[in-house]
Design a protein around this motif. Sequence first.
Motif, PDB file in Angstrom:
ATOM      1  N   GLY A 157      -9.857 -11.081 -22.237  1.00 51.21           N
ATOM      2  CA  GLY A 157     -10.859 -10.018 -21.506  1.00 51.21           C
ATOM      3  C   GLY A 157     -12.188  -9.747 -22.184  1.00 51.21           C
ATOM      4  N   ASN A 163     -21.484  -9.453 -21.546  1.00 45.32           N
ATOM      5  CA  ASN A 163     -21.285  -8.493 -20.381  1.00 45.32           C
ATOM      6  C   ASN A 163     -22.003  -8.942 -19.263  1.00 45.32           C
ATOM      7  OD1 ASN A 163     -20.675  -5.719 -19.545  1.00 45.32           O
ATOM      8  ND2 ASN A 163     -22.788  -5.403 -19.592  1.00 45.32           N
ATOM      9  N   CYS A 164     -21.392  -9.247 -18.232  1.00 45.87           N
ATOM     10  CA  CYS A 164     -20.097  -9.180 -18.129  1.00 45.87           C
ATOM     11  C   CYS A 164     -19.389 -10.733 -18.483  1.00 45.87           C
ATOM     12  CB  CYS A 164     -19.312  -8.911 -16.601  1.00 45.87           C
ATOM     13  SG  CYS A 164     -19.982 -10.187 -15.515  1.00 45.87           S
ATOM     14  N   HIS A 175     -15.210  -9.131 -16.706  1.00 46.86           N
ATOM     15  CA  HIS A 175     -14.916  -7.869 -17.344  1.00 46.86           C
ATOM     16  C   HIS A 175     -16.288  -7.328 -18.003  1.00 46.86           C
ATOM     17  CE1 HIS A 175     -11.110 -10.092 -17.917  1.00 46.86           C
ATOM     18  NE2 HIS A 175     -10.320  -8.767 -17.627  1.00 46.86           N
ATOM     19  N   TYR A 231     -18.254  -4.260 -19.923  1.00 44.68           N
ATOM     20  CA  TYR A 231     -18.102  -3.067 -20.821  1.00 44.68           C
ATOM     21  C   TYR A 231     -18.741  -1.791 -20.313  1.00 44.68           C
ATOM     22  CZ  TYR A 231     -17.071  -6.515 -24.596  1.00 44.68           C
ATOM     23  OH  TYR A 231     -16.519  -7.536 -25.375  1.00 44.68           O
ATOM     24  N   VAL A 235      -7.525  -5.530 -16.056  1.00 43.50           N
ATOM     25  CA  VAL A 235      -7.738  -4.628 -16.869  1.00 43.50           C
ATOM     26  C   VAL A 235      -6.485  -3.804 -17.158  1.00 43.50           C
ATOM     27  CG1 VAL A 235      -9.210  -2.818 -17.459  1.00 43.50           C
ATOM     28  CG2 VAL A 235     -10.147  -4.648 -16.276  1.00 43.50           C
ATOM     29  N   TYR A 278      -7.120   0.852 -20.659  1.00 42.88           N
ATOM     30  CA  TYR A 278      -8.708   0.619 -20.620  1.00 42.88           C
ATOM     31  C   TYR A 278      -9.235   1.425 -19.125  1.00 42.88           C
ATOM     32  CZ  TYR A 278      -7.711  -2.217 -24.371  1.00 42.88           C
ATOM     33  OH  TYR A 278      -7.354  -2.943 -25.432  1.00 42.88           O
ATOM     34  N   PHE A 303     -13.343  -0.464 -19.783  1.00 42.96           N
ATOM     35  CA  PHE A 303     -13.652  -1.598 -19.029  1.00 42.96           C
ATOM     36  C   PHE A 303     -13.556  -1.562 -17.612  1.00 42.96           C
ATOM     37  CE2 PHE A 303     -11.817  -3.279 -23.156  1.00 42.96           C
ATOM     38  CZ  PHE A 303     -13.034  -3.591 -23.815  1.00 42.96           C
ATOM     39  N   CYS A 304     -14.270  -2.244 -16.855  1.00 42.05           N
ATOM     40  CA  CYS A 304     -14.071  -2.457 -15.236  1.00 42.05           C
ATOM     41  C   CYS A 304     -14.212  -3.770 -14.769  1.00 42.05           C
ATOM     42  CB  CYS A 304     -14.630  -1.164 -14.555  1.00 42.05           C
ATOM     43  SG  CYS A 304     -16.787  -1.315 -15.030  1.00 42.05           S
ATOM     44  N   LEU A 305     -14.236  -3.933 -13.761  1.00 41.01           N
ATOM     45  CA  LEU A 305     -14.162  -5.397 -12.955  1.00 41.01           C
ATOM     46  C   LEU A 305     -15.284  -5.587 -12.067  1.00 41.01           C
ATOM     47  CD1 LEU A 305     -12.502  -8.254 -13.214  1.00 41.01           C
ATOM     48  CD2 LEU A 305     -11.532  -7.412 -11.090  1.00 41.01           C
TER      49      LEU A 305
END
Length: 909
Positions: free
Chosen positions: A434, A464-465, A470, A472, A664, A668, A695-697
């Motif tokens: 990740g 990022n990403c 993933h 930040y 994720v 987180y 973290f998000c997707l």
Amino acid sequence: MTTAQSSTEQQRIDHFFSMPAARADRWRDLTGIAGDWARGEADSSGVVQALDALGSIENFHAFPGRRLMASLRESLHMGVPSAFAELARRISRSIITRQYKHSAADWESDDLTVQLDESTVDTPIQGGGERPYFEMLLVTPEASMRSNRLIDEMRRLRRTEDDFIYEAVQVSSFEDAICAIIINPSIAAVTLYEGFGQTSVYETPLLRSFLDAIGFGAQHVARDDRPLALADALKRIRPELDIYLLADRQVEKLAGDDRSSAIRRVLYSVEELLELHLTVLEGVAGRYRTPFFDNLKKYARRPISTFHALPLARGKSILRSDWIRDMGEFYGLNLLLAESSATTGGLDSLLEPTGTIKEAQEMAARAFGADRVFFVTNGTSTSNKMVHQALVAPGDIVILDRNCHKSHHYGLVLAGGQPLYVEAFPMVEYSMYGAVPLASIKKALLDLKEESRLDRLKIVDLTNCTFDGHIYNTRRVMEECLAIKPDLIFLWDEAWFGFARFSPFLRARTAMGAAGEIENWMKTPEAITQYERQQQELRPSPRREDLLAMRLIPDPRQIRLRVYQTNSTHKSMSALRQGSMVLVKDVDFPSVETQFREAVFTHASTSPNQQLIASLDIARRQMELEGYGLVANAIEIALDIRREVNGHPLISKYFRVLGADQMVPPEYRSSGFTDFLDPGMTWVDQVRSMHEDEFCLDPTRMTLVCGLAGFDGTEFKALLANTYDIQLNKTSRNSVLLQSNINNTRSDVAHLIRVLLEISKDIEERLARNGGPSREAFGNRVKSLMTDVPDLPNFSRFHEVFRRDAGDLTPEGDMRMAFYGGYDRAATEYVPLFSEECDRRLKEGPEMVSANFVIPYPPGFPIMVPGQVITAETIDFMRKLDVKEIHGYERTKGLKLLQPDVIAAKARA
């Protein structure tokens, strides 16, 4: 869900993610039902329900407009099914094909029985032709006859010599204005008229929740402040919009208000309609202009004799050839006419830009929220190396994600920087990593501080990403790191994420978006108050565990905001391959500008491709003028794929797209967000996740698990490409990565779903036909791919001979020394991977030390770097890999190592 509930959901205007496609689908539904009514196969009740299902969203689009919608309703009221069906079909076709943007006939109704008040008649587009079309949002007081007259007056101001043509969309409240710019991507300008209301007449509970959270709810905005507050809110959501304020009082005072920075121009509404019209066209023209591309087109039309070293320029060597004329026929004449190695005549120099390239870069900086932008024509690999060379000196420490792109590792080798590797959280089940937890980054900083070596740390360098999506919490990472080291530089590799600037849901997670928010926060009185309050809590002496656990607030008076972002423009926007940009927001850039330009001179070609430069210019234009809608469509397509794959009864047996909760870990996701398609989740939950979660997707990244179908990633990728003409890039042991982008259409989605269904049916039939042995073999194959997966190896350590100036707490090392040590053939050896010698060395020594990078594809990160001690964990992973492509590893020779006696000699030196 009941029919009534479904109808209510359809009419909700704050369900933004699915709005564009839903609108087209509803018009197609209306057309089909109207046809049934016209043929006598159904009564009008279905038509009424379908027309109601269009809901209020049509009020936020200029087409079909009031006249056509009134004609539709009149035909329904008078019971004329044939007229209704024909008009509905025409409107639906025009919306789907976008023909209304160019055809005046599409705006006209053939129903002459409809009599409308003159003030409500839509005058169709006059002389639209192929001129670019856009829409302007007009926010006026409710039920204002002045607004209707204003729209009609502005239509009458059109001239054939205008470069663009536009239609106005009128709303009467703060909330409806927000809805309009989110729902309607064609809006390119907004004009505010004083006196509009706050709340919408429609049901918008999700929108109100969002506005309250960001301080723009009904209780937050005073009436007199509403225009400036709305301008601010609109700019936060779509910063590319031009916003104008029409006022009939105190225009001078409004223009001088510090809060009016979001407004392009303030006009006195009584006398300035022509001025407004011309200003709106000028604003769009400012974004439409492409300085380099415009001059390149002019250059290609000129009769020029070339006496420079580029034979294909002007195309004579190709078009007059007996043998390669087909090249000119394939690529076209303009490509050849627009080639030159000259830097005069408006073409400019990429290395020392002073003209059109300089202008184009300045316009890109405005579009992407940067202070400076540098165009790069040999990819983001080069962009990353430029930044490293410009900012890193030999011996400097760089905190680096071990799983980042190889260009960062090689950049540090060239610059002499020492990587302090931090590990991303593992996703062993899917053979991928990740992103790096913030706690790991803070620990590295605090370790350096404890050993009094924080001054040697120069950069935090993160992706990022990530390839797998993933993202930040970029603002939080930078703020907490700056709380420990206020002058820290950040390099964010956003090779795959450049498009995110043009999504209000993703922008804050980009490097430039977060840097802009930090910059604004630093200027507020609350910033110092927040910092000092936390310092009071930490007195008398902060404990290390407290610093690691809490969200640290930097001292806004000490921050030196230094942020670099690299974009592979060609990977997510309409630039030619290898087109890249370096975005800079660095308060200290003047002190490093000379060395940055030296880095450009070092890595940039002295013969850059003109078409690449032009495509970067064009990509910026497109994203400023229609990027919002294109990105929204890409997100919508990704959600469609997720929905269709995971919801299909047969496809979902063998394939699935992993949700955010599977990509994720819950620690987180403090917001509690699970997945985009979970029934209880809304876009407000997604916005909250983007704001709060570590973290998000990225919704446009879809990890499609194929191991359940018995395919490893490489095998399935080849099947899709060779048999079904579906191309993709990244794979893992048991998955492939699907990416939606601004190029995709719903036809692409339909093709993918059909192919997955065909493959799933084939598996079902094969298992049923071959019986028990086949099922057992299939089950074993699935188990080997989904259960018997190798552990992911973490970075072990650099050998001590490459850590002589390192501390005890941190793992950095002199990778450059080891890398160039491997150039000496006499100092290296090879040990076969599958050998007794390899096993003996692991158990008894001497330690095996890598002489080079070893990078398997997939997963694409270096599992060995120069100077790294090789452990049993890494060897076990390599032996279980079933991929064919491993960079830095020769199967016939084995592992390339630094010889033990050479290592020993260095240790004694």
